[in-house]
Every structure is written in structure tokens, then in C-alpha cells.
Write a protein that holds these residues in place. Structure first.
Motif, mmCIF file in Angstrom:
data_model
loop_
_atom_site.group_PDB
_atom_site.id
_atom_site.type_symbol
_atom_site.label_atom_id
_atom_site.label_comp_id
_atom_site.label_asym_id
_atom_site.label_seq_id
_atom_site.Cartn_x
_atom_site.Cartn_y
_atom_site.Cartn_z
ATOM 1 N N TYR A 19 10.490 -5.764 -16.014
ATOM 2 C CA TYR A 19 11.711 -6.451 -15.622
ATOM 3 C C TYR A 19 11.674 -6.875 -14.161
ATOM 4 O O TYR A 19 12.123 -7.950 -13.787
ATOM 5 C CB TYR A 19 12.913 -5.532 -15.866
ATOM 6 N N ALA A 20 11.135 -6.025 -13.311
ATOM 7 C CA ALA A 20 11.038 -6.281 -11.874
ATOM 8 C C ALA A 20 9.973 -5.356 -11.310
ATOM 9 O O ALA A 20 9.371 -4.560 -12.030
ATOM 10 C CB ALA A 20 12.390 -6.050 -11.188
ATOM 11 N N THR A 21 9.720 -5.477 -10.015
ATOM 12 C CA THR A 21 8.777 -4.581 -9.354
ATOM 13 C C THR A 21 9.459 -3.933 -8.155
ATOM 14 O O THR A 21 10.342 -4.516 -7.523
ATOM 15 C CB THR A 21 7.524 -5.328 -8.858
ATOM 16 N N LEU A 22 9.036 -2.722 -7.865
ATOM 17 C CA LEU A 22 9.483 -2.004 -6.677
ATOM 18 C C LEU A 22 8.272 -1.854 -5.769
ATOM 19 O O LEU A 22 7.207 -1.419 -6.212
ATOM 20 C CB LEU A 22 10.032 -0.628 -7.062
ATOM 21 N N SER A 23 8.428 -2.212 -4.510
ATOM 22 C CA SER A 23 7.278 -2.186 -3.613
ATOM 23 C C SER A 23 7.700 -1.818 -2.201
ATOM 24 O O SER A 23 8.888 -1.825 -1.861
ATOM 25 C CB SER A 23 6.587 -3.558 -3.600
ATOM 26 N N PHE A 24 6.718 -1.491 -1.390
ATOM 27 C CA PHE A 24 6.951 -1.362 0.044
ATOM 28 C C PHE A 24 5.755 -1.972 0.761
ATOM 29 O O PHE A 24 4.647 -2.049 0.223
ATOM 30 C CB PHE A 24 7.170 0.099 0.470
ATOM 31 N N HIS A 25 5.980 -2.464 1.951
ATOM 32 C CA HIS A 25 4.885 -2.976 2.759
ATOM 33 C C HIS A 25 5.030 -2.486 4.191
ATOM 34 O O HIS A 25 6.122 -2.093 4.631
ATOM 35 C CB HIS A 25 4.802 -4.503 2.702
ATOM 36 N N ALA A 26 3.912 -2.493 4.907
ATOM 37 C CA ALA A 26 3.900 -1.971 6.275
ATOM 38 C C ALA A 26 2.798 -2.640 7.074
ATOM 39 O O ALA A 26 1.785 -3.084 6.513
ATOM 40 C CB ALA A 26 3.665 -0.458 6.253
ATOM 41 N N PRO A 27 2.967 -2.728 8.395
ATOM 42 C CA PRO A 27 1.868 -3.211 9.236
ATOM 43 C C PRO A 27 0.696 -2.241 9.175
ATOM 44 O O PRO A 27 0.887 -1.021 9.178
ATOM 45 C CB PRO A 27 2.478 -3.240 10.648
ATOM 46 N N LYS A 28 -0.510 -2.771 9.119
ATOM 47 C CA LYS A 28 -1.692 -1.910 9.046
ATOM 48 C C LYS A 28 -1.854 -1.088 10.321
ATOM 49 O O LYS A 28 -2.497 -0.030 10.313
ATOM 50 C CB LYS A 28 -2.929 -2.757 8.799
ATOM 51 N N LEU A 29 -1.260 -1.547 11.415
ATOM 52 C CA LEU A 29 -1.280 -0.773 12.654
ATOM 53 C C LEU A 29 -0.575 0.567 12.492
ATOM 54 O O LEU A 29 -0.870 1.525 13.202
ATOM 55 C CB LEU A 29 -0.611 -1.573 13.783
ATOM 56 N N ARG A 30 0.377 0.612 11.527
ATOM 57 C CA ARG A 30 1.181 1.816 11.337
ATOM 58 C C ARG A 30 0.792 2.589 10.076
ATOM 59 O O ARG A 30 1.033 3.797 9.986
ATOM 60 C CB ARG A 30 2.657 1.409 11.252
ATOM 61 N N MET A 31 0.229 1.921 9.096
ATOM 62 C CA MET A 31 -0.100 2.595 7.837
ATOM 63 C C MET A 31 -1.322 1.948 7.187
ATOM 64 O O MET A 31 -1.332 0.748 6.923
ATOM 65 C CB MET A 31 1.084 2.526 6.870
ATOM 66 N N THR A 32 -2.325 2.756 6.907
ATOM 67 C CA THR A 32 -3.486 2.268 6.177
ATOM 68 C C THR A 32 -3.175 2.233 4.680
ATOM 69 O O THR A 32 -2.194 2.848 4.224
ATOM 70 C CB THR A 32 -4.699 3.173 6.404
ATOM 71 N N LEU A 33 -4.021 1.570 3.923
ATOM 72 C CA LEU A 33 -3.823 1.525 2.476
ATOM 73 C C LEU A 33 -3.972 2.911 1.864
ATOM 74 O O LEU A 33 -3.249 3.273 0.933
ATOM 75 C CB LEU A 33 -4.810 0.550 1.835
ATOM 76 N N ASP A 34 -4.900 3.717 2.402
ATOM 77 C CA ASP A 34 -5.059 5.091 1.909
ATOM 78 C C ASP A 34 -3.782 5.898 2.116
ATOM 79 O O ASP A 34 -3.351 6.652 1.233
ATOM 80 C CB ASP A 34 -6.233 5.784 2.617
ATOM 81 N N ARG A 35 -3.159 5.758 3.271
ATOM 82 C CA ARG A 35 -1.901 6.459 3.521
ATOM 83 C C ARG A 35 -0.794 5.932 2.617
ATOM 84 O O ARG A 35 0.066 6.684 2.150
ATOM 85 C CB ARG A 35 -1.496 6.300 4.989
#
Length: 258
Positions: free
Chosen positions: A217-233
Motif C-alpha cells: 500500500y505504501a512504504t515507510l523509510s528513513f534517510h540520513a546524510p552519510k556524514l552522520r550515518m553509514t548504510l551499515d548503521r
């Protein structure tokens, strides 16, 4: 689209057709409409064309049938989500943003892009500006990958071959075969990732929000600057993201029952 319908007055045809398309588990074809609503071919095509032009339905990826469109999805959300449920969803989104410490979004598909329909900003001064109404191409966004991964390979291959896989950032996947592999992985694990593919310096994670029949129906997501959060984190917050998506799906079910 199985049961035979009684004769329907002209004023109700569009509504009944829309109801049938939204209730069907598979894309609805013009032949289905002709058979079940006892309509001549020109009338069936005219009704489908009207609903498609106005955004209530859209063609399935393979072009062989129709499914609900963004305008219908927004209408359904407005009907089932009373102000009480809408406020509850916004509260879940706000809580998630505070727990993760980053901007969180709810998005739906609109053609070849996802559109943000709700959003809670991070409190950090460094933010990535993607306000409600922003459109991000399917092929390079975490949310878009979730939508694409909901299609099977037979639907995806012609879609990816014919699509403009525009390079938007350093890691945008522009090769159809590589993207197909990424979407297979997305489908298997149940979430989408964006590693500087939509915007340089941004990472994102997205999970599905399903309706009462288990459909996306929809997606739930979050995004962040890579300076503050890596993809692993970011992956460390996956369980929390999935739990909050489940809560929103439950609120959707409650809204449907009222």
C-alpha cells in the motif's frame, strides 16, 4: 473479478468498475470488464480510459491490465483513515523519527516515481530537503526498489529495459541486469536500500506497508546524510523500521473496519 454483476445504471458504472479494480488481486483487463459488467467493448475502454486519465487507475507494469492509481490510493487513505487514524499514523512516524534520529517518510508509487505523502524531519541542523510531494525515481530510491521488487521478473525485465535509468548520484544503478539482481535481493530480504543512488551523500532504508489483504500500500523509510550515518548503521534500525511499518498497517486495518 469472478462474480457476475447485475445490470448497473450508467451513473454507477465508474464507481462499480473502480470498486472491482481495487478489490481484485490481479490486474483487471478490458475483457474482464466487458464480461463481468456486460458492457460493449467501446464502453469498457471508455470507462477505463476515463479512470486512467484522471489518475484513479494505472496500467500494470506489463501493460496487460489495470490496477489502482495514486489518486485512488489517496482517496482510500482519506476514507479509511479518519482524523483519529491519521493522527495515529503521524504519531508513529514522529516516534520513529525520534527513535532513529533521522527524517522518516511514508511514500506511495506514482508512475515511474515514488511520492512522499507524509514526513517528519530530523532535529539535526543538517537535513536533506525532500518535502511532502517530492518525487524520486523508482530505480534509485529505497522506497522505489520496494515497489519494483513487488513485481515478478517477467514484469520487471521489459519495464527495466524500456525505462530511463537516469544516473542521479555516484552509485545509481543504470544497467538493467544489475538493477534486476538488486531487485531480486530486495524482494528476498524484504526491504530496499539506497546507498548514494538518488542523492550524493545520502543513505536510506525502506520497508513495505501492507493493506488488509497483504498487498503493498505504501512504504515507510528513513534517510540520513552519510556524514552522520553509514548504510551499515542504517541497517541496525531495520527491525525498528519494520515494527513501525507493522503498526501503521494495523492502523490501516482498524481504519478499514470503522
Amino acid at each position: 473479478m469472478a462474480e457476475q454483476l447485475p445490470t448497473i445504471s450508467g451513473n454507477l458504472r465508474l464507481l462499480v468498475l473502480l470498486e472491482r479494480i481495487c478489490a481484485s488481486e490481479t490486474p483487471v483487463t478490458a475483457a474482464d470488464v466487458m464480461a463481468e459488467m456486460d458492457l460493449p467493448k467501446p464502453t469498457a475502454h471508455r470507462l477505463l480510459s476515463t479512470l486512467e486519465t484522471e489518475g484513479f487507475i494505472r496500467r500494470n507494469a506489463d501493460g496487460r491490465g489495470y490496477i489502482s492509481g495514486l489518486r485512488m490510493q489517496r482517496l482510500a487513505a482519506g476514507m479509511v483513515a479518519t482524523m483519529r487514524h491519521r493522527a495515529a499514523v503521524s504519531l508513529v512516524l514522529r516516534d520513529l523519527s525520534e527513535e532513529i534520529g533521522e527524517t522518516c517518510n511514508i511514500a506511495q508509487r506514482d508512475g515511474d516515481a515514488v511520492v512522499y505523502i507524509d514526513r517528519v524531519e530530523t532535529k539535526w541542523p543538517l537535513q536533506i530537503a525532500l518535502p511532502v510531494g517530492s518525487r524520486i525515481p523508482l530505480h534509485c530510491s529505497a522506497a522505489g526498489k520496494v515497489w519494483l521488487a513487488s513485481l515478478d521478473d517477467d514484469q520487471l525485465r521489459p519495464l527495466l529495459t524500456c525505462s530511463d535509468l537516469e544516473r542521479r548520484a555516484p552509485n545509481t544503478i543504470t544497467d538493467p541486469e544489475r538493477l534486476l539482481d538488486e531487485l531480486r535481493l530486495t524482494r528476498a530480504r524484504g526491504w530496499g536500500e539506497d546507498n548514494e543512488e538518488a542523492i550524493e551523500g545520502m543513505v536510506a532504508l525502506a520497508v513495505p506497508i501492507t493493506d488488509g489483504q497483504g498487498r503493498l500500500y505504501a512504504t515507510l523509510s528513513f534517510h540520513a546524510p552519510k556524514l552522520r550515518m553509514t548504510l551499515d548503521r542504517a541497517r541496525g534500525h531495520l527491525h525498528l523500521l519494520q515494527r513501525r511499518a507493522s503498526e501503521i498497517s494495523h492502523l490501516f486495518l482498524q481504519g478499514s473496519a470503522t
